[in-house]
Design a protein around this motif. Sequence first.
Motif, PDB file in Angstrom:
ATOM      1  N   PHE A 103      -3.650   2.037   0.088  1.00  0.00           N
ATOM      2  CA  PHE A 103      -4.047   1.698  -1.277  1.00  0.00           C
ATOM      3  C   PHE A 103      -2.922   0.931  -1.954  1.00  0.00           C
ATOM      4  O   PHE A 103      -1.833   1.452  -2.147  1.00  0.00           O
ATOM      5  N   LYS A 104      -3.228  -0.303  -2.307  1.00  0.00           N
ATOM      6  CA  LYS A 104      -2.218  -1.138  -2.938  1.00  0.00           C
ATOM      7  C   LYS A 104      -2.488  -1.216  -4.440  1.00  0.00           C
ATOM      8  O   LYS A 104      -3.590  -1.588  -4.851  1.00  0.00           O
ATOM      9  N   PRO A 105      -1.475  -0.873  -5.268  1.00  0.00           N
ATOM     10  CA  PRO A 105      -1.689  -0.938  -6.718  1.00  0.00           C
ATOM     11  C   PRO A 105      -1.823  -2.382  -7.190  1.00  0.00           C
ATOM     12  O   PRO A 105      -1.087  -3.254  -6.731  1.00  0.00           O
ATOM     13  N   SER A 114      -6.156   0.435  -7.819  1.00  0.00           N
ATOM     14  CA  SER A 114      -5.645   0.265  -6.460  1.00  0.00           C
ATOM     15  C   SER A 114      -6.750  -0.268  -5.582  1.00  0.00           C
ATOM     16  O   SER A 114      -7.896   0.135  -5.727  1.00  0.00           O
ATOM     17  N   GLU A 323      -0.412   9.062  -2.567  1.00  0.00           N
ATOM     18  CA  GLU A 323      -0.341   7.612  -2.418  1.00  0.00           C
ATOM     19  C   GLU A 323       0.149   7.244  -1.030  1.00  0.00           C
ATOM     20  O   GLU A 323      -0.139   6.169  -0.519  1.00  0.00           O
ATOM     21  N   ASN A 348      -9.095   5.933  -7.310  1.00  0.00           N
ATOM     22  CA  ASN A 348      -8.653   5.455  -8.621  1.00  0.00           C
ATOM     23  C   ASN A 348      -9.033   6.395  -9.760  1.00  0.00           C
ATOM     24  O   ASN A 348      -8.399   6.387 -10.806  1.00  0.00           O
TER      25      ASN A 348
END
Length: 375
Positions: A103-105, A114, A323, A348
């Motif tokens: 998961f990339k913010p 994300s 995370e 999210n």
Amino acid sequence: MIYTGNNRNLTIEPYEPCPCHLDKKFKFCCYQKAKKDTSAPMAKGFSLGRVNHLIREFYAATDFRTCFAFENNQCSGPIKNAHSLQNNRILNVICENGHLYYFKPEVVDSGPTSVIKKIGKNDASTFFGFCDFHDTELFKPIELFDYTGDIQQKFLFAFRALAVEMHKKLRQLENVKRMFAQRPRIMLDPQFVYMYRVAMSDVNDHQIEYELFKQGFQNGDYTGVRTIHRELQYGVKFAACSSFTVRYDINGKVMNDTFSTKNDRMPSIFLNIYPTPQGTTNILISYLNIDSEVYQNYFNSLDALDDQKLTKYLNYLVIENTENVFFTPSYIESLSENERKSFERSYNSSMNVLERASLLAEGNYYKFDLFNLAP
Ligand SMILES: [Zn+2]
Ligand SMILES: [Zn+2]
């Protein structure tokens, strides 16, 4: 010096240590600067791409190198980008063609969120938390040997989960301090003071836990950690290593009032889930015995769950709190459109109450199962 006042005190008090120099009082340090600052809000009128770039750049500047090992007089070699999930034993098992998903913010039109993205194995789960020597030496018992239930192994898994989180909390505090330095007037803004309060207490809480691990390690006494271990007879398609505070027990009763106005310490649990090269999965959940009062009954009830109920619960707990979790590409790619949406949005929704409400209304909340995976 530690601020011992109320977390919900949304002003920095005149005689409280200044965020920029904890040995000076706010009134005699940055207060005047904050009052006189008339700079424009950061990134006003910028495109989303530029905002994302700026946020990333700003956060990248907080990265720092340290060694969390307990005997720092023995440190040697550079601080390398250490894997919080072991590269050889764990990431190798879940990656495909050297890649994973995480998961990339990002910031999108509706705000911070994300998105699920691909990442190279060598960049996954890394942080600058151990010197070359300790990264190898300290973790030998879990790096070189299969998990046997040995008490030292349990201790080391829990400690590594703490270390990765502590590094992140220190960066988050640094991030707030850097924002204060760049735009002093936000030191008078309740929203930013709140961020600062939370970051400070997170760091303090983790430091207390760190000291307990340190004492245990130095005395060769690994009994200060209670761990539940569960082995599944199949390999999952993800791996997680994280520590966090659990708010509710499995019956929905509040264990830690994370929104409390009091300044209580928020005790962590330490979670590791990973598939083994032998095709099984290890689940390790730990807490420090000083937190028995908070977590003992919760752990007893987790321990009493059968595999199916436990994994159903962990499906939720992992996505809600972690995370530092990585997924096998074919798992993500095999999700239906609906499952993938539920997956991203459920993740999210841990930061967004409205999102959670709409997922619940649609009946699309946690409509995926991390533990029950098509091959
Ligand atoms: Zn100052
Ligand atoms: Zn070291």
